[in-house]
Design a protein around this motif. Structure first.
Motif, PDB file in Angstrom:
ATOM      1  N   ALA A 176       0.825  -1.216   0.000  1.00 47.22           N
ATOM      2  CA  ALA A 176       0.000   0.000   0.000  1.00 47.22           C
ATOM      3  C   ALA A 176       0.855   1.259   0.000  1.00 47.22           C
ATOM      4  O   ALA A 176       0.408   2.318  -0.460  1.00 47.22           O
ATOM      5  N   GLN A 177       2.102   1.158   0.474  1.00 40.64           N
ATOM      6  CA  GLN A 177       2.988   2.319   0.505  1.00 40.64           C
ATOM      7  C   GLN A 177       3.526   2.672  -0.880  1.00 40.64           C
ATOM      8  O   GLN A 177       3.998   3.783  -1.104  1.00 40.64           O
ATOM      9  N   ASN A 178       3.496   1.725  -1.815  1.00 40.19           N
ATOM     10  CA  ASN A 178       3.856   1.969  -3.216  1.00 40.19           C
ATOM     11  C   ASN A 178       5.273   2.549  -3.357  1.00 40.19           C
ATOM     12  O   ASN A 178       5.506   3.504  -4.080  1.00 40.19           O
ATOM     13  N   LYS A 179       6.226   1.956  -2.659  1.00 37.72           N
ATOM     14  CA  LYS A 179       7.596   2.457  -2.675  1.00 37.72           C
ATOM     15  C   LYS A 179       8.544   1.594  -3.505  1.00 37.72           C
ATOM     16  O   LYS A 179       9.746   1.830  -3.513  1.00 37.72           O
ATOM     17  N   HIS A 180       8.024   0.584  -4.179  1.00 41.26           N
ATOM     18  CA  HIS A 180       8.898  -0.366  -4.853  1.00 41.26           C
ATOM     19  C   HIS A 180       8.698  -0.346  -6.366  1.00 41.26           C
ATOM     20  O   HIS A 180       7.619  -0.051  -6.866  1.00 41.26           O
ATOM     21  N   ASP A 181       9.774  -0.669  -7.076  1.00 41.95           N
ATOM     22  CA  ASP A 181       9.743  -0.697  -8.535  1.00 41.95           C
ATOM     23  C   ASP A 181       9.192  -2.005  -9.080  1.00 41.95           C
ATOM     24  O   ASP A 181       8.702  -2.056 -10.211  1.00 41.95           O
ATOM     25  N   LEU A 182       9.307  -3.076  -8.277  1.00 40.43           N
ATOM     26  CA  LEU A 182       8.862  -4.394  -8.738  1.00 40.43           C
ATOM     27  C   LEU A 182       8.631  -5.268  -7.518  1.00 40.43           C
ATOM     28  O   LEU A 182       9.317  -5.139  -6.507  1.00 40.43           O
ATOM     29  N   VAL A 183       7.656  -6.195  -7.627  1.00 36.17           N
ATOM     30  CA  VAL A 183       7.308  -7.098  -6.533  1.00 36.17           C
ATOM     31  C   VAL A 183       7.547  -8.539  -6.976  1.00 36.17           C
ATOM     32  O   VAL A 183       7.145  -8.936  -8.074  1.00 36.17           O
ATOM     33  N   ILE A 184       8.226  -9.307  -6.120  1.00 38.62           N
ATOM     34  CA  ILE A 184       8.382 -10.753  -6.327  1.00 38.62           C
ATOM     35  C   ILE A 184       7.502 -11.437  -5.298  1.00 38.62           C
ATOM     36  O   ILE A 184       7.687 -11.260  -4.084  1.00 38.62           O
ATOM     37  N   LEU A 185       6.539 -12.214  -5.743  1.00 33.33           N
ATOM     38  CA  LEU A 185       5.456 -12.682  -4.871  1.00 33.33           C
ATOM     39  C   LEU A 185       5.342 -14.203  -4.874  1.00 33.33           C
ATOM     40  O   LEU A 185       5.129 -14.821  -5.926  1.00 33.33           O
ATOM     41  N   ASP A 186       5.471 -14.809  -3.682  1.00 31.00           N
ATOM     42  CA  ASP A 186       5.159 -16.230  -3.499  1.00 31.00           C
ATOM     43  C   ASP A 186       3.652 -16.354  -3.285  1.00 31.00           C
ATOM     44  O   ASP A 186       3.004 -15.439  -2.767  1.00 31.00           O
ATOM     45  N   LEU A 187       3.089 -17.497  -3.665  1.00 27.18           N
ATOM     46  CA  LEU A 187       1.641 -17.679  -3.518  1.00 27.18           C
ATOM     47  C   LEU A 187       1.274 -18.305  -2.180  1.00 27.18           C
ATOM     48  O   LEU A 187       0.239 -17.989  -1.601  1.00 27.18           O
ATOM     49  N   GLY A 188       2.091 -19.214  -1.675  1.00 26.55           N
ATOM     50  CA  GLY A 188       1.768 -19.927  -0.446  1.00 26.55           C
ATOM     51  C   GLY A 188       2.193 -19.164   0.789  1.00 26.55           C
ATOM     52  O   GLY A 188       3.159 -19.538   1.465  1.00 26.55           O
TER      53      GLY A 188
END
Length: 233
Positions: free
Chosen positions: A41-53
Motif C-alpha cells: 500500500a505504501q507503493n515504494k517499490h519498482d517491482l514485486v516478487i510474490l510467493d503464492l503460499g
C-alpha cells in the motif's frame, strides 16, 4: 531499483535477497501476507516478487487486492505451483510473469530486467526517496538535489549517481554500473564507466558526499563528516 520480495521460506528469501543485492538491486523482504499488504500500500517499490503460499493472506488474494489500486508496478510470481490453472489464474489476476520453483537465480534476474523494461515503456515506475549527507534522490521528480538545489546531470550521470545512492555505504562494481546504464542504450566499457564516475565526482565537489574508489572492486558513495577532508581517489 528497489524490489519487494514476499516469500515465506526465510532460507529461500535470504538467498534471493543476497543474490539480487550483489547484482545492484535494493531488496526489502517480508514473509507474511498481512505485513506484505501494508508494504504494498505504501507503493515504494519498482517491482514485486510474490510467493503464492503465504501465511496470513495468500499470494493470489494479495495480488488481486494490489491490482485494484495499482495497475502499473510489475509483479513476478515465484512459486512451487506448476499447474496450468495456477499459471493462468496468476497471469489473469495481474502478474507480469510466473516462475516455478526450483529456478536458476540468473533466470530470475533476467526476468526482473525484462519485466522492468516492458513496464518502463508505459511510463515511469515509482522510485524511492533516498538521502545521503545533504544529497537527496527524489523518486517522484527523478532528480537529485543538493539541499534545495537540483544537480544538473545528464541521464547517464543520473543513473550512476542513482545506483550509488541506492547502495550507499556498499561497494558498487563497474559491472553493476554497466548493467544499470544499459537502460540508456549502448554497450559501455570500463573506460566509459570511469569517465561518467569522474564527471559525477566533479558535480559533487560542493556536496557533503564523496565517491571513493575501492581498487579492484568498484566505487562507494558515503557522506562526508563535517570538517573532514575528502578521501576520494
Amino acid at each position: 531499483m528497489r524490489l519487494l520480495l514476499i516469500e515465506d521460506d526465510r532460507g529461500i528469501a535470504r538467498g534471493i535477497q543476497s543474490r539480487l543485492e550483489e547484482s545492484g538491486f535494493v531488496v526489502d523482504m517480508v514473509h507474511d501476507g498481512q505485513p506484505a499488504e501494508k508494504l504494498l500500500a505504501q507503493n515504494k517499490h519498482d517491482l514485486v516478487i510474490l510467493d503464492l503460499g503465504l501465511p496470513g493472506i495468500d499470494g493470489m488474494t494479495l495480488l488481486n487486492r494490489f491490482r485494484q489500486t495499482n495497475r502499473h508496478t510489475p509483479v513476478i510470481i515465484l512459486t512451487a505451483r506448476d499447474e496450468l490453472d495456477d499459471r493462468v489464474q496468476g497471469l489473469t489476476s495481474g502478474a507480469d510473469d510466473y516462475i516455478v520453483k526450483p529456478f536458476e537465480p540468473a533466470e530470475l534476474e533476467a526476468r526482473i530486467r525484462a519485466v522492468s523494461r516492458r513496464a518502463g515503456a508505459h511510463g515511469d515506475l515509482p522510485r524511492p526517496e533516498v538521502s545521503v549527507g545533504g544529497l537527496r534522490l527524489s523518486g517522484v521528480d527523478r532528480r537529485i538535489f543538493n539541499g534545495e538545489r537540483a544537480l544538473e546531470v545528464s541521464p547517464r550521470e543520473f543513473a550512476v549517481l542513482e545506483l550509488l545512492m541506492l547502495r550507499h555505504g556498499r561497494v558498487v562494481s563497474k559491472a553493476q554500473l554497466q548493467d544499470h546504464l544499459t537502460y540508456f542504450g549502448g554497450d559501455l566499457g570500463d573506460t566509459a564507466i570511469e569517465v561518467y564516475v569522474h564527471r559525477v565526482r566533479k558535480k559533487l565537489e560542493n556536496c557533503r558526499v564523496e565517491i571513493i574508489t575501492v581498487r579492484g572492486f568498484g566505487y562507494l558513495l558515503q557522506a562526508i563528516a563535517q570538517d573532514a577532508p575528502s578521501a576520494a581517489s
